[in-house]
Design an enzyme around this catalytic site. Structure first.
Site, short mmCIF file in Angstrom:
data_model
loop_
_atom_site.label_atom_id
_atom_site.label_comp_id
_atom_site.label_asym_id
_atom_site.label_seq_id
_atom_site.Cartn_x
_atom_site.Cartn_y
_atom_site.Cartn_z
CD GLU A 55 -1.10 -2.26 2.27
OE1 GLU A 55 0.10 -2.52 2.04
OE2 GLU A 55 -1.78 -2.88 3.09
CB CYS A 79 0.01 -4.47 8.58
SG CYS A 79 1.06 -3.02 8.41
CB ALA A 157 11.34 -43.31 -4.76
CG LEU A 207 20.34 -32.62 -0.91
CD1 LEU A 207 20.41 -32.20 0.55
CD2 LEU A 207 19.21 -33.61 -1.12
NE ARG A 210 20.78 -32.89 -10.93
CZ ARG A 210 20.68 -33.40 -9.69
NH1 ARG A 210 20.85 -32.63 -8.64
NH2 ARG A 210 20.42 -34.68 -9.53
N GLY A 272 16.03 -40.16 4.36
CA GLY A 272 15.45 -41.47 4.06
C GLY A 272 14.39 -41.92 5.03
CG LEU A 275 14.60 -36.74 8.53
CD1 LEU A 275 15.04 -36.55 9.97
CD2 LEU A 275 15.44 -35.88 7.61
CB ALA A 278 11.63 -38.68 12.60
#
Ligand SMILES: NC(=O)c1ccc[n+]([C@@H]2O[C@H](COP(=O)([O-])OP(=O)(O)OC[C@H]3O[C@@H](n4cnc5c(N)ncnc54)[C@H](OP(=O)(O)O)[C@@H]3O)[C@@H](O)[C@H]2O)c1
Length: 342
Positions: A55, A79, A157, A207, A210, A272, A275, A278
């Site tokens: 704004e 805000c 996967a 990581l 691509r 993997g 984790l 978890a």
């Protein structure tokens, strides 16, 4: 809700402007100022934390008094708090804005209340215009506001018999090129990509996101490695274009809160199995992506381990969002029934 055609068109324009802003700690917001006869006289958008709100950015393009009696069309409720910049509600009142049309209420504890402030000053306020579109744009930011953490996608996967790797730990590649390209495209939509040290040491993943040709996507998620084991000096992830974040503890909620503070709105967990389990166990998986390949691996390397389910009544029930065929593989996207209640 009563809005004019010009206001609706201005909201569409404001949404386009909002999308120019960066994803981060602050929301992407766009604003358009309409003259009393409905013509666009100024536009603005927010360029990230510490810069002018949409704004104020729009008003800055106008001479003093030019906004008197005008309508401000904004994608998020203006805000009402002083952070690094002043409250937008006050700026709109001071500029003489007569009417404000906005799409989505600001859920922030400190920043909300702008509409109330504007109305108290005699400004005509309408909310909800193109709310669905604005919510779609702000989905991940709104998740952070509501949950205090980013939206989390847990992806794996697996073979048809539910294994994430062969018995010797090799898992590249269970799925085919079409599925892998889909993973990379989704990585490029995330703000951070998370793996455990087990995967880092077993697979040495880059990581990065691509294209099938091997080029980097324009947007790269920030790499995050969790676990106390150290990252080898020559690990591929150290050559990632974004700075590496390594957190040794196993307090996933603390790490997610830290990522939210860094402006991460969307996290892609690539395992993997330890984790991934978890995250599911902690109720931190907002979305599950299971790429299923028509291959059998047998053995001990299950896609998920202990997720806190000891009997069928404790089963984590999911709702299937989509099932797609990707080359020879399937992608099943599912969300937990209790999403957002954790
Ligand atoms: N099919 C797939 O989609 C896929 C994807 C990735 C990997 N893989 C395969 O999975 C295997 C590696 O699996 P993995 O389970 O050992 O690797 P992982 O899940 O990537 O890493 C496990 C490690 O994560 C750390 N960690 C951090 N926070 C944790 C928490 N809250 N709970 C538990 N652990 C936490 C611990 O590291 P510290 O012990 O260092 O503290 C733990 O040992 C490899 O064979 C790899 O090829 C398959």
């Amino acid at each position: 809700m009563t809005t004019t055609d010009a206001e609706r068109a201005a909201m569409r324009r404001a949404l386009t402007l909002a999308a120019r802003g960066p994803r981060g700690v602050n929301p992407q917001v766009g604003a358009v100022v309409l003259s009393p006869s409905g013509e666009i006289i100024a536009e603005g958008w927010h360029r990230g934390a510490g810069t002018a709100h949409a704004e104020v950015d729009a008003l800055s393009h106008l001479t003093p008094d030019a906004a008197r009696g005008a309508t401000a069309v904004v994608t998020l409720e203006p805000c009402n708090h002083t952070g690094r910049t002043g409250p937008c509600s006050e700026a709109l009142i001071a500029a003489g804005i007569a009417r404000v049309v906005y799409a989505v209420d600001d859920p922030g504890e400190k920043s909300s209340g702008g509409a109330t402030r504007l109305r108290a000053a005699g400004v005509d306020v309408e909310s909800g215009e193109l709310q669905g579109d604005a919510r779609a744009l702000l989905h991940d930011w709104l998740t952070v506001q509501q949950l205090g953490r980013p939206h989390v996608t847990v992806k794996w996967a697996q073979s048809l018999d539910g294994r994430a790797a062969a018995d010797d730990g090799t898992s590249q590649w269970i799925t085919g090129p079409v599925a892998r390209a889909d993973v990379h495209r989704r990585r490029s939509l995330a703000d951070a990509i998370v793996v455990g040290t087990g995967t880092l040491l077993a697979d040495d993943p880059a990581l990065t996101a691509r294209t099938p040709a091997g080029d980097l996507h324009a947007h790269q998620p920030r790499p995050v490695v969790l676990g106390s084991r150290s990252i080898p000096v020559d690990a591929a992830v150290r050559r990632h274009p974004q700075p590496l974040l390594h957190r040794p503890g196993n307090d996933l909620r603390a790490v997610m809160a830290e990522l939210a503070e860094l402006g991460v709105q969307r996290v892609f967990v690539e395992g993997g199995p330890t984790l991934a389990s978890a995250f599911v166990d902690a109720g931190l998986a907002d979305e599950v992506l299971s790429y299923v390949a028509p291959v059998l691996l047998g053995g001990r390397r299950l896609a998920l381990g202990d997720i806190g389910v000891s009997t069928i009544t404790e089963a984590r029930r999911l709702t299937v969002v989509s099932v797609d065929r990707l080359g020879d593989d399937l992608l099943i996207v599912a969300t937990p029934h209790n999403r957002g209640e954790n």
